[in-house]
Write a protein that holds these residues in place. Structure first.
Motif, PDB file in Angstrom:
ATOM      1  N   HIS A 165       0.829  -1.217   0.000  1.00 19.80           N
ATOM      2  CA  HIS A 165       0.000   0.000   0.000  1.00 19.80           C
ATOM      3  C   HIS A 165       0.864   1.268   0.000  1.00 19.80           C
ATOM      4  O   HIS A 165       0.323   2.374   0.072  1.00 19.80           O
ATOM      5  N   SER A 166       2.196   1.091  -0.064  1.00 17.53           N
ATOM      6  CA  SER A 166       3.137   2.206   0.071  1.00 17.53           C
ATOM      7  C   SER A 166       2.756   3.053   1.283  1.00 17.53           C
ATOM      8  O   SER A 166       2.660   4.279   1.215  1.00 17.53           O
ATOM      9  N   LEU A 167       2.582   2.373   2.424  1.00 14.75           N
ATOM     10  CA  LEU A 167       2.036   3.012   3.634  1.00 14.75           C
ATOM     11  C   LEU A 167       2.766   2.517   4.871  1.00 14.75           C
ATOM     12  O   LEU A 167       3.133   1.338   4.969  1.00 14.75           O
ATOM     13  N   CYS A 168       2.954   3.438   5.815  1.00 14.56           N
ATOM     14  CA  CYS A 168       3.478   3.093   7.148  1.00 14.56           C
ATOM     15  C   CYS A 168       2.412   3.424   8.176  1.00 14.56           C
ATOM     16  O   CYS A 168       1.896   4.549   8.211  1.00 14.56           O
ATOM     17  N   TYR A 169       2.080   2.438   8.994  1.00 16.74           N
ATOM     18  CA  TYR A 169       1.086   2.638  10.052  1.00 16.74           C
ATOM     19  C   TYR A 169       1.817   2.759  11.387  1.00 16.74           C
ATOM     20  O   TYR A 169       2.545   1.851  11.800  1.00 16.74           O
ATOM     21  N   LEU A 170       1.648   3.911  12.057  1.00 21.66           N
ATOM     22  CA  LEU A 170       2.267   4.172  13.366  1.00 21.66           C
ATOM     23  C   LEU A 170       1.171   4.247  14.415  1.00 21.66           C
ATOM     24  O   LEU A 170       0.318   5.139  14.368  1.00 21.66           O
ATOM     25  N   GLN A 171       1.177   3.300  15.343  1.00 23.44           N
ATOM     26  CA  GLN A 171       0.216   3.347  16.456  1.00 23.44           C
ATOM     27  C   GLN A 171       0.908   4.015  17.641  1.00 23.44           C
ATOM     28  O   GLN A 171       1.840   3.475  18.226  1.00 23.44           O
ATOM     29  N   PHE A 172       0.424   5.199  17.995  1.00 20.61           N
ATOM     30  CA  PHE A 172       1.031   6.054  19.029  1.00 20.61           C
ATOM     31  C   PHE A 172       0.071   6.067  20.219  1.00 20.61           C
ATOM     32  O   PHE A 172      -0.864   6.852  20.268  1.00 20.61           O
ATOM     33  N   ASN A 173       0.324   5.187  21.185  1.00 21.60           N
ATOM     34  CA  ASN A 173      -0.640   4.947  22.262  1.00 21.60           C
ATOM     35  C   ASN A 173      -0.418   5.768  23.526  1.00 21.60           C
ATOM     36  O   ASN A 173      -1.331   5.948  24.324  1.00 21.60           O
ATOM     37  N   GLN A 174       0.813   6.232  23.737  1.00 22.05           N
ATOM     38  CA  GLN A 174       1.108   7.014  24.933  1.00 22.05           C
ATOM     39  C   GLN A 174       2.298   7.911  24.665  1.00 22.05           C
ATOM     40  O   GLN A 174       3.275   7.477  24.043  1.00 22.05           O
ATOM     41  N   CYS A 175       2.213   9.151  25.126  1.00 17.84           N
ATOM     42  CA  CYS A 175       3.330  10.092  24.953  1.00 17.84           C
ATOM     43  C   CYS A 175       4.346   9.858  26.068  1.00 17.84           C
ATOM     44  O   CYS A 175       4.531  10.687  26.966  1.00 17.84           O
ATOM     45  N   MET A 176       4.994   8.704  26.011  1.00 15.57           N
ATOM     46  CA  MET A 176       5.943   8.328  27.058  1.00 15.57           C
ATOM     47  C   MET A 176       6.959   7.361  26.473  1.00 15.57           C
ATOM     48  O   MET A 176       6.641   6.539  25.623  1.00 15.57           O
ATOM     49  N   ASP A 177       8.199   7.477  26.940  1.00 10.61           N
ATOM     50  CA  ASP A 177       9.236   6.524  26.559  1.00 10.61           C
ATOM     51  C   ASP A 177      10.229   6.386  27.702  1.00 10.61           C
ATOM     52  O   ASP A 177       9.953   6.839  28.834  1.00 10.61           O
TER      53      ASP A 177
END
Length: 390
Positions: A165-177
């Protein structure tokens, strides 16, 4: 020299502003421990006849209204304070009949009316532990069993590259690392972003999907690190931040009282103080992704994740899909915890106002997506995103 520059040139003010952010950050951390809430014991009402003769609920209602009018940025305007205090007599009458802490808390919450600030809240002490246990139970059940790509997988963040799909899926669940949590076992967000964008470039990926539908916030630093890879920092329009000096803030840091006095002495009685914008030291602009970007938000997207969505909208970075927000694009934050001394009721109140770049929509109550999606049907929502990505 304008009035802000003049004030900032004052050495006392500089010291105060240097320690302010650290003080507020500590206050938010301590807010989870009831023993660290500041008592509201600095009020104009303490010697008031109505206060002295009132029951514990009436007394704390008066302290609450005084604190709210003196602390929250929304009430910097006199006409708003007048409306707030116009309801005091009715509130005190209801408090005279009150015999239950939870009912009292409900009465105070009603006075907040159209404030639209989820950081400003009130709770009875016996309810605090119940809420913590409920929240923990929900967090333990957050992982979904569905194999759908948009189903919550229970991690902080991850990405999947779909070359077909020429696509990158980024699941960003929490602003923490690992940096923001001080837990070295957690992944680093910036390291993952470097890896992800490098692979996207190598594979010629044309679309990035940033799914923040489960993200209720955390450190906005992570959002900034994503945004500067989507738009050069020099071209980015950002939030402006204004602060309200108050007696409650001074109880956490006495030097704030000096700032408050200096600010008001210059005639700024009903005016917020604009914090200066700081340029990052040694900043090196990373390579900017030039493909299509699709952001996903839901009713659960909040706080720093809401800032991410708002900055994407106001800087024309991609499109937003999903449901309308439960957060205000311009919003309040930086909470100060407090305790009402007569009942022991606990609360938090915002002391900063964060104004979105798009001043034409400064007062908007919600952020409406460009494309509405029913995110409860993961597969159908995903197919629509694939269609938009073409």
């Amino acid at each position: 020299m304008n009035r802000y520059t003049e004030l900032l040139n004052n050495k006392t003010m500089k010291r105060i502003l240097t320690t302010l952010s650290a003080m507020l950050f500590c206050a938010m951390l301590q807010a989870q421990a009831p023993g660290n809430f500041k008592n509201l014991d600095d009020s104009l009402f303490l010697n008031n006849e109505t206060y002295v003769k009132g029951n514990k609920y009436q007394r704390d209602a008066m302290l609450f209204l005084d604190m709210l009018s003196d602390t929250h940025p929304y009430y910097i305007k006199k006409e708003r304070r007048d409306i707030l205090f116009a309801g005091q007599e009715s509130l005190l009458e209801e408090c005279a009949r009150c015999t239950d802490d939870s009912v009292f808390v409900s009465l105070l919450i009603k006075t907040l009316g159209d404030l639209h600030d989820k950081h400003t809240d009130i709770i009875a002490p016996d309810q605090l532990e119940k809420i913590k246990k409920t929240k923990k139970a929900k967090e333990e059940k957050v992982t979904e069993t569905s194999d759908a790509i948009m189903a919550m997988k229970g991690d902080l963040f991850h990405y999947i590259i779909l070359p077909e799909h020429s696509l990158c899926y980024l699941q960003f669940n929490q602003c923490m690392d690992s940096r923001t949590s001080r837990n070295d076992s957690l992944p680093r967000w910036d390291t993952m972003l470097d890896e992800m964008f490098s692979k996207m470039k190598a594979d010629g990926i044309k679309t990035l999907v940033v799914d923040a539908q489960y993200n209720n916030g955390g450190s906005s630093m992570l959002c900034d690190e994503l945004l500067i890879r989507l738009r050069p920092l020099a071209e980015m329009e950002n939030y402006s931040t204004q602060i309200r000096f108050s007696r409650l803030m001074a109880s956490y840091n006495p030097r704030i009282a000096v700032a408050k006095q200096a600010w008001e002495a210059k005639g700024h009685i009903d005016e917020l103080y604009s914090l200066p914008v700081k340029s990052p030291n040694g900043f090196v602009q990373p390579e900017v992704y030039s493909g299509k970007v699709i952001f996903v938000q839901s009713a659960k997207t909040f706080s720093s994740a809401g800032i991410l969505m708002t900055l994407a909208r106001d800087n024309n970075i991609g499109i937003i899909v999903g449901s309308k927000s439960t957060y205000m694009p311009s919003h309040y934050g930086e909470v100060l915890p407090y305790r009402l001394p007569n009942t022991g009721v606990l609360g938090s109140v915002s002391c900063k106002f964060f104004a979105r770049p798009d001043k034409a929509h400064l007062e908007d109550k919600t952020l409406v997506p460009d494309v509405a999606l029913d995110l409860t049907d993961k597969e159908k929502a995903w197919q629509e995103i694939l269609r938009l990505a073409k």
